[in-house]
Design an enzyme around this catalytic site. Structure first.
Site, PDB file in Angstrom:
ATOM      1  N   ASP A  51       0.864  -1.189   0.000  1.00 51.94           N
ATOM      2  CA  ASP A  51       0.000   0.000   0.000  1.00 51.94           C
ATOM      3  C   ASP A  51       0.898   1.236   0.000  1.00 51.94           C
ATOM      4  O   ASP A  51       2.039   1.170   0.487  1.00 51.94           O
ATOM      5  CB  ASP A  51      -0.905  -0.012   1.256  1.00 51.94           C
ATOM      6  CG  ASP A  51      -2.153   0.860   1.075  1.00 51.94           C
ATOM      7  OD1 ASP A  51      -3.267   0.335   1.151  1.00 51.94           O
ATOM      8  OD2 ASP A  51      -1.977   2.071   0.836  1.00 51.94           O
TER       9      ASP A  51
ATOM     10  N   THR B 182     -12.082   3.019  -6.827  1.00 51.44           N
ATOM     11  CA  THR B 182     -12.577   3.536  -8.122  1.00 51.44           C
ATOM     12  C   THR B 182     -13.767   4.461  -7.834  1.00 51.44           C
ATOM     13  O   THR B 182     -14.924   4.061  -8.012  1.00 51.44           O
ATOM     14  CB  THR B 182     -13.017   2.392  -9.060  1.00 51.44           C
ATOM     15  OG1 THR B 182     -13.781   1.457  -8.276  1.00 51.44           O
ATOM     16  CG2 THR B 182     -11.837   1.697  -9.678  1.00 51.44           C
TER      17      THR B 182
ATOM     18  N   CYS C  11     -20.032   2.296  -3.138  1.00 52.87           N
ATOM     19  CA  CYS C  11     -20.299   1.325  -4.206  1.00 52.87           C
ATOM     20  C   CYS C  11     -21.598   1.647  -4.935  1.00 52.87           C
ATOM     21  O   CYS C  11     -21.611   2.083  -6.074  1.00 52.87           O
ATOM     22  CB  CYS C  11     -20.374  -0.070  -3.609  1.00 52.87           C
ATOM     23  SG  CYS C  11     -18.824  -0.586  -2.892  1.00 52.87           S
TER      24      CYS C  11
HETATM   25  N1  LIG Z   1     -15.443  -1.797   0.406  1.00 55.91           N
HETATM   26  C1  LIG Z   1     -16.252  -2.715  -0.080  1.00 55.91           C
HETATM   27  O1  LIG Z   1     -17.126  -3.237   0.595  1.00 55.91           O
HETATM   28  C2  LIG Z   1     -16.114  -3.127  -1.514  1.00 55.91           C
HETATM   29  C3  LIG Z   1     -16.795  -4.270  -1.918  1.00 55.91           C
HETATM   30  C4  LIG Z   1     -16.658  -4.675  -3.235  1.00 55.91           C
HETATM   31  C5  LIG Z   1     -15.860  -3.975  -4.124  1.00 55.91           C
HETATM   32  N2  LIG Z   1     -15.207  -2.860  -3.699  1.00 55.91           N
HETATM   33  C6  LIG Z   1     -14.333  -2.183  -4.656  1.00 55.91           C
HETATM   34  O2  LIG Z   1     -12.972  -2.488  -4.277  1.00 55.91           O
HETATM   35  C7  LIG Z   1     -12.123  -1.389  -4.572  1.00 55.91           C
HETATM   36  C8  LIG Z   1     -11.384  -0.961  -3.313  1.00 55.91           C
HETATM   37  O3  LIG Z   1     -12.333  -0.504  -2.408  1.00 55.91           O
HETATM   38  P1  LIG Z   1     -11.997  -0.418  -0.850  1.00 55.91           P
HETATM   39  O4  LIG Z   1     -13.280  -0.145  -0.146  1.00 55.91           O
HETATM   40  O5  LIG Z   1     -11.149  -1.553  -0.431  1.00 55.91           O
HETATM   41  O6  LIG Z   1     -11.090   0.918  -0.824  1.00 55.91           O
HETATM   42  P2  LIG Z   1     -10.308   1.495   0.438  1.00 55.91           P
HETATM   43  O7  LIG Z   1     -10.299   2.972   0.268  1.00 55.91           O
HETATM   44  O8  LIG Z   1     -10.828   0.901   1.692  1.00 55.91           O
HETATM   45  O9  LIG Z   1      -8.819   0.913   0.249  1.00 55.91           O
HETATM   46  C9  LIG Z   1      -8.056   1.261  -0.854  1.00 55.91           C
HETATM   47  C10 LIG Z   1      -6.579   1.163  -0.451  1.00 55.91           C
HETATM   48  O10 LIG Z   1      -5.788   1.366  -1.629  1.00 55.91           O
HETATM   49  C11 LIG Z   1      -4.681   2.161  -1.282  1.00 55.91           C
HETATM   50  N3  LIG Z   1      -4.161   2.764  -2.502  1.00 55.91           N
HETATM   51  C12 LIG Z   1      -4.657   3.811  -3.187  1.00 55.91           C
HETATM   52  N4  LIG Z   1      -3.896   4.032  -4.272  1.00 55.91           N
HETATM   53  C13 LIG Z   1      -2.913   3.085  -4.270  1.00 55.91           C
HETATM   54  C14 LIG Z   1      -1.820   2.779  -5.129  1.00 55.91           C
HETATM   55  N5  LIG Z   1      -1.586   3.507  -6.216  1.00 55.91           N
HETATM   56  N6  LIG Z   1      -1.016   1.735  -4.812  1.00 55.91           N
HETATM   57  C15 LIG Z   1      -1.247   1.015  -3.695  1.00 55.91           C
HETATM   58  N7  LIG Z   1      -2.269   1.246  -2.840  1.00 55.91           N
HETATM   59  C16 LIG Z   1      -3.078   2.279  -3.145  1.00 55.91           C
HETATM   60  C17 LIG Z   1      -5.202   3.149  -0.261  1.00 55.91           C
HETATM   61  O11 LIG Z   1      -4.133   3.670   0.506  1.00 55.91           O
HETATM   62  C18 LIG Z   1      -6.155   2.248   0.540  1.00 55.91           C
HETATM   63  O12 LIG Z   1      -5.477   1.661   1.627  1.00 55.91           O
HETATM   64  C19 LIG Z   1     -13.034  -0.313  -5.161  1.00 55.91           C
HETATM   65  O13 LIG Z   1     -13.030  -0.440  -6.558  1.00 55.91           O
HETATM   66  C20 LIG Z   1     -14.426  -0.686  -4.638  1.00 55.91           C
HETATM   67  O14 LIG Z   1     -15.447  -0.251  -5.511  1.00 55.91           O
HETATM   68  C21 LIG Z   1     -15.327  -2.398  -2.424  1.00 55.91           C
HETATM   69  C1  LIG Z   2     -25.344  -5.822  -4.851  1.00 55.32           C
HETATM   70  C2  LIG Z   2     -24.861  -5.653  -3.444  1.00 55.32           C
HETATM   71  O1  LIG Z   2     -25.533  -5.997  -2.486  1.00 55.32           O
HETATM   72  N1  LIG Z   2     -23.635  -5.073  -3.288  1.00 55.32           N
HETATM   73  C3  LIG Z   2     -23.100  -4.839  -1.965  1.00 55.32           C
HETATM   74  C4  LIG Z   2     -22.793  -3.352  -1.841  1.00 55.32           C
HETATM   75  O2  LIG Z   2     -22.425  -3.122  -0.505  1.00 55.32           O
HETATM   76  P1  LIG Z   2     -23.010  -1.787   0.174  1.00 55.32           P
HETATM   77  O3  LIG Z   2     -22.654  -1.787   1.605  1.00 55.32           O
HETATM   78  O4  LIG Z   2     -22.615  -0.582  -0.614  1.00 55.32           O
HETATM   79  O5  LIG Z   2     -24.572  -2.016  -0.134  1.00 55.32           O
HETATM   80  P2  LIG Z   2     -25.933  -1.912   0.680  1.00 55.32           P
HETATM   81  O6  LIG Z   2     -25.969  -2.761   1.848  1.00 55.32           O
HETATM   82  O7  LIG Z   2     -27.002  -2.120  -0.330  1.00 55.32           O
HETATM   83  O8  LIG Z   2     -25.975  -0.363   1.149  1.00 55.32           O
HETATM   84  C5  LIG Z   2     -25.912   0.665   0.181  1.00 55.32           C
HETATM   85  C6  LIG Z   2     -26.780   1.823   0.678  1.00 55.32           C
HETATM   86  O9  LIG Z   2     -28.139   1.579   0.350  1.00 55.32           O
HETATM   87  C7  LIG Z   2     -28.953   1.706   1.511  1.00 55.32           C
HETATM   88  N2  LIG Z   2     -30.070   0.776   1.360  1.00 55.32           N
HETATM   89  C8  LIG Z   2     -29.837  -0.554   1.178  1.00 55.32           C
HETATM   90  C9  LIG Z   2     -30.883  -1.419   0.972  1.00 55.32           C
HETATM   91  C10 LIG Z   2     -32.219  -0.915   0.961  1.00 55.32           C
HETATM   92  O10 LIG Z   2     -33.208  -1.653   0.794  1.00 55.32           O
HETATM   93  N3  LIG Z   2     -32.410   0.422   1.141  1.00 55.32           N
HETATM   94  C11 LIG Z   2     -31.363   1.276   1.347  1.00 55.32           C
HETATM   95  O11 LIG Z   2     -31.578   2.490   1.511  1.00 55.32           O
HETATM   96  C12 LIG Z   2     -28.012   1.399   2.675  1.00 55.32           C
HETATM   97  O12 LIG Z   2     -28.467   2.014   3.863  1.00 55.32           O
HETATM   98  C13 LIG Z   2     -26.715   2.027   2.183  1.00 55.32           C
HETATM   99  O13 LIG Z   2     -26.678   3.404   2.448  1.00 55.32           O
HETATM  100  O14 LIG Z   2     -21.748  -2.948  -2.682  1.00 55.32           O
HETATM  101  C14 LIG Z   2     -20.508  -3.647  -2.427  1.00 55.32           C
HETATM  102  C15 LIG Z   2     -19.437  -3.015  -3.287  1.00 55.32           C
HETATM  103  O15 LIG Z   2     -19.610  -3.340  -4.620  1.00 55.32           O
HETATM  104  C16 LIG Z   2     -20.754  -5.132  -2.722  1.00 55.32           C
HETATM  105  O16 LIG Z   2     -19.568  -5.856  -2.607  1.00 55.32           O
HETATM  106  C17 LIG Z   2     -21.815  -5.639  -1.765  1.00 55.32           C
HETATM  107  O17 LIG Z   2     -22.075  -7.007  -2.001  1.00 55.32           O
END
Ligand SMILES: NC(=O)c1ccc[n+]([C@@H]2O[C@H](COP(=O)([O-])OP(=O)(O)OC[C@H]3O[C@@H](n4cnc5c(N)ncnc54)[C@H](O)[C@@H]3O)[C@@H](O)[C@H]2O)c1
Ligand SMILES: CC(=O)N[C@@H]1[C@@H](OP(=O)(O)OP(=O)(O)OC[C@H]2O[C@@H](n3ccc(=O)[nH]c3=O)[C@H](O)[C@@H]2O)O[C@H](CO)[C@@H](O)[C@@H]1O
Length: 438
Positions: free
Chosen positions: A50, A102, A274
Site C-alpha cells: 500500500d 474507483t 459502491c
Molecule cells: N469496500 C467494499 O465493501 C467493496 C466491496 C466490493 C468492491 N469494492 C471495490 O474495491 C475497490 C477498493 O475498495 P476499498 O473499499 O477496499 O477501498 P479502500 O479505500 O478501503 O482501500 C483502498 C486502499 O488502496 C490504497 N491505494 C490507493 N492508491 C494506491 C496505489 N496507487 N497503490 C497502492 N495502494 C493504493 C489506499 O491507501 C487504501 O489503503 C473499489 O473499486 C471498490 O469499488 C469495495
Molecule cells: C449488490 C450488493 O448488495 N452489493 C453490496 C454493496 O455493498 P453496500 O454496503 O454498498 O450495499 P448496501 O448494503 O445495499 O448499502 C448501500 C446503501 O443503500 C442503503 N439501502 C440498502 C438497501 C435498501 O433496501 N435500502 C437502502 O436504503 C443502505 O443504507 C446504504 O446506504 O456494494 C458492495 C461493493 O460493490 C458489494 O460488494 C456488496 O455485495
C-alpha cells in the site's frame, strides 16, 4: 481478448505443475485488499503493498483501522505475509491483485486516478510471466483498454510476456454471513489457461465462477450494484408518492411482500462508495457508444433526491407546528452510510446536514458511536444521546441505538423523523409527539 495458447504455454512456465507455491501481492490494503491478503496468507506467501505509510505501520503492529481483523488474526499469519510500501517487493510476486479505489469525480464521471497510479507502480515492478488481476469495480473494457496499456508501457513487456485477469469483490460491509470465503467469486483471465490458474488460486479461499472474458466479469459486477440501486430507487419513489397520497408506505410494502416473488427493499439514504458510485461507471461506458441508459440514471436521480426531500419535510413540519426553523435544535442519530459499519464514505447524512443548513438551521448534532471523531460533516459528534431537541432524526439503524429512550430527549410536541421506519406512528403520536416516517 484471447492471446494464442502457444505464447501462453511458454509465458506461463511459472505456473506449471501442481506446486502452487506462488507468491501473491495485493496492491491496496483497504476494506477489500486486506481481507484478501489475510485469506491468501493462509495458503500462500503474500506481500501486502500500500502507498499509505500509516496504514502499513498499523498493519505491521497488528492493528486494522477498519476493525475487520484483531491482533490475534495478524499473529496467526505473520510468517506468511509482509506489509510494505516498498514497490520493489511486487517484482517477487507471481500474482499481483489490484484492489485500489474507483470513485467518481464531482461531475459523476469515473475517476481512474488510483487505477492509473497502481497500474504504473505494478507495471514498473512486474515479473515476467506474472498475472495481474484487477478487483476494483469498474466499467466493461477498463482492464484491457485502460490498465493493460499502462502495464505494457511501464514494464516494456507485451501481453503474453505477462497476463491479466479480473475478479470482482462482493464483500458486503457489516455482513458477517457473506464474508470473503462464503461468496462465489467471478474469475476471468485473458485466456483459458490464465482463467484456469486464477480459478485454482482463488479456489483456495472461496467458491469460484469462471467466465469467458474479462469484460463479462467487469459487467457482472457493476450490474449487481446497479440492480440494487434501481430497486431501492423504486421504493424511494413509492415512499414519496404514498406520502403524497396519505397512505402508509411501510404498510403497503409489508403487504406486497406477502407475495412470494415480491422482492422487498427499503426506502432510505443510498450511500457508501459502491451503490451510489458504480452505476456512473456503466453510464460512462454506455454514453461512449451513444447509448442513453435512462433507467440507470433515473434510479440515481431518485436516490440522490432523498436527503433534500427529507430536509424539506422537516422544515414543513416545523412551519406546520409553529416552531422556529432557524432556532430548531436537531439531533441526527447515525452518520455512517449504513448500520453497524464504521464508514462515512458517501453517507447521505452529509447531504441531509447540508440541506438543513441551507434552510438556516444551525443547531445540529450527530450521535455516531462508531466513528471516533469530534466533528462529522461539519457538526459535533456527541457520540451518545443527551440533551433535549425539537427534532430527532433516526437516520442509521445501529445496534447501539437499540435501547435508546429517544422520546425522553424530545421537547414537548417534538418531532421524530424515522428514516428507517423503526417506530410506530400511532405509538409516538399517542405520547404527544409528532411523527413522520420515510
Ligand atoms: N469496500 C467494499 O465493501 C467493496 C466491496 C466490493 C468492491 N469494492 C471495490 O474495491 C475497490 C477498493 O475498495 P476499498 O473499499 O477496499 O477501498 P479502500 O479505500 O478501503 O482501500 C483502498 C486502499 O488502496 C490504497 N491505494 C490507493 N492508491 C494506491 C496505489 N496507487 N497503490 C497502492 N495502494 C493504493 C489506499 O491507501 C487504501 O489503503 C473499489 O473499486 C471498490 O469499488 C469495495
Ligand atoms: C449488490 C450488493 O448488495 N452489493 C453490496 C454493496 O455493498 P453496500 O454496503 O454498498 O450495499 P448496501 O448494503 O445495499 O448499502 C448501500 C446503501 O443503500 C442503503 N439501502 C440498502 C438497501 C435498501 O433496501 N435500502 C437502502 O436504503 C443502505 O443504507 C446504504 O446506504 O456494494 C458492495 C461493493 O460493490 C458489494 O460488494 C456488496 O455485495
Amino acid at each position: 481478448m484471447y492471446i494464442g495458447l502457444k505464447r501462453t504455454l511458454t509465458g506461463l512456465k511459472i505456473f506449471n505443475g501442481e506446486s502452487m507455491n506462488y507468491k501473491i501481492c495485493v496492491v491496496g490494503l483497504g476494506y477489500v485488499g486486506l481481507p484478501l491478503a489475510m485469506n491468501f496468507a493462509k495458503h500462500f506467501k503474500v506481500v501486502g503493498f500500500d502507498i499509505n505509510e500509516e496504514r502499513i505501520k498499523e498493519l505491521n503492529n497488528g492493528f486494522d483501522r477498519n476493525y475487520e481483523f484483531t491482533k490475534d488474526d495478524f499473529e496467526k499469519i505473520k510468517n506468511n505475509i509482509e506489509f510494505t510500501t516498498d514497490e520493489k517487493k511486487i517484482k517477487e510476486c507471481d500474482i499481483v491483485i489490484v484492489t485500489v479505489p474507483t470513485p467518481i469525480t464531482k461531475d459523476k464521471k469515473p475517476d481512474l486516478r488510483f487505477l492509473e497510479s497502481a497500474s504504473k507502480i505494478v507495471g514498473r515492478n512486474l515479473k515476467k510471466g506474472a498475472i495481474v488481476v484487477y478487483e476494483s469495480t469498474t466499467y466493461p473494457g477498463c482492464t484491457e483498454e485502460f490498465c493493460l496499456p499502462i502495464l505494457e508501457k511501464e514494464s516494456g513487456m507485451k501481453l503474453g510476456d505477462f497476463y491479466i485477469g479480473y475478479s470482482p469483490e462482493r464483500i458486503n460491509p457489516g455482513d458477517k454471513n457473506h464474508t470473503i470465503n462464503q461468496i462465489t467469486k467471478i474469475v476471468a483471465g485473458c485466456n483459458e489457461k490464465v482463467t484456469k490458474i486464477l480459478c485454482k488460486i482463488y479456489g483456495k479461499i472461496t467458491k469460484v465462477y469462471p467466465v469467458s472474458s474479462i469484460k463479462v466479469a467487469e459487467s457482472a459486477k457493476v450490474i449487481e450494484n446497479i440492480q440494487r440501486d434501481i430497486n431501492i430507487a423504486l421504493f424511494n419513489e413509492l415512499a414519496m408518492l404514498f406520502d403524497k397520497l396519505g397512505i402508509d408506505s411501510k404498510e403497503v410494502f409489508d403487504a406486497a411482500a406477502t407475495k412470494w416473488n415480491f422482492i422487498r427493499f427499503y426506502p432510505g439514504f443510498v450511500g457508501g462508495h459502491c451503490i451510489p458510485v458504480d452505476p456512473y461507471y456503466l453510464v460512462a461506458k454506455a454514453l461512449e457508444v451513444d447509448y442513453i441508459p435512462e433507467l440507470i440514471t433515473a434510479g440515481r436521480r431518485v436516490n440522490e433526491t432523498i436527503p433534500k426531500y427529507v430536509a424539506s419535510k422537516i422544515v414543513k413540519l416545523l412551519i406546520k407546528y409553529d416552531k422556529s426553523i432557524k432556532n430548531a435544535n436537531i439531533c441526527i442519530l447515525g452518520a455512517t452510510y449504513k448500520e453497524n459499519v464504521p464508514d462515512l464514505r458517501s453517507s447521505k447524512v452529509k447531504d441531509l446536514i447540508e440541506e438543513l443548513k441551507d434552510y438556516g438551521i444551525k443547531n445540529i448534532v450527530v450521535v455516531e458511536p462508531l466513528i471516533n471523531q469530534e466533528r462529522i460533516f461539519g457538526v459535533n459528534n456527541i457520540k451518545e444521546l443527551k440533551g433535549k431537541y425539537d427534532v430527532i432524526i433516526y437516520a442509521v439503524n445501529h445496534k447501539d441505538f437499540e435501547n435508546l429512550d429517544i422520546l425522553s430527549h424530545l421537547n414537548n410536541d417534538g418531532i421524530l423523523i424515522d428514516i428507517k421506519r423503526k417506530f410506530h406512528k400511532e405509538e409516538i403520536e399517542n405520547k404527544g409527539f409528532i411523527y413522520w416516517g420515510l
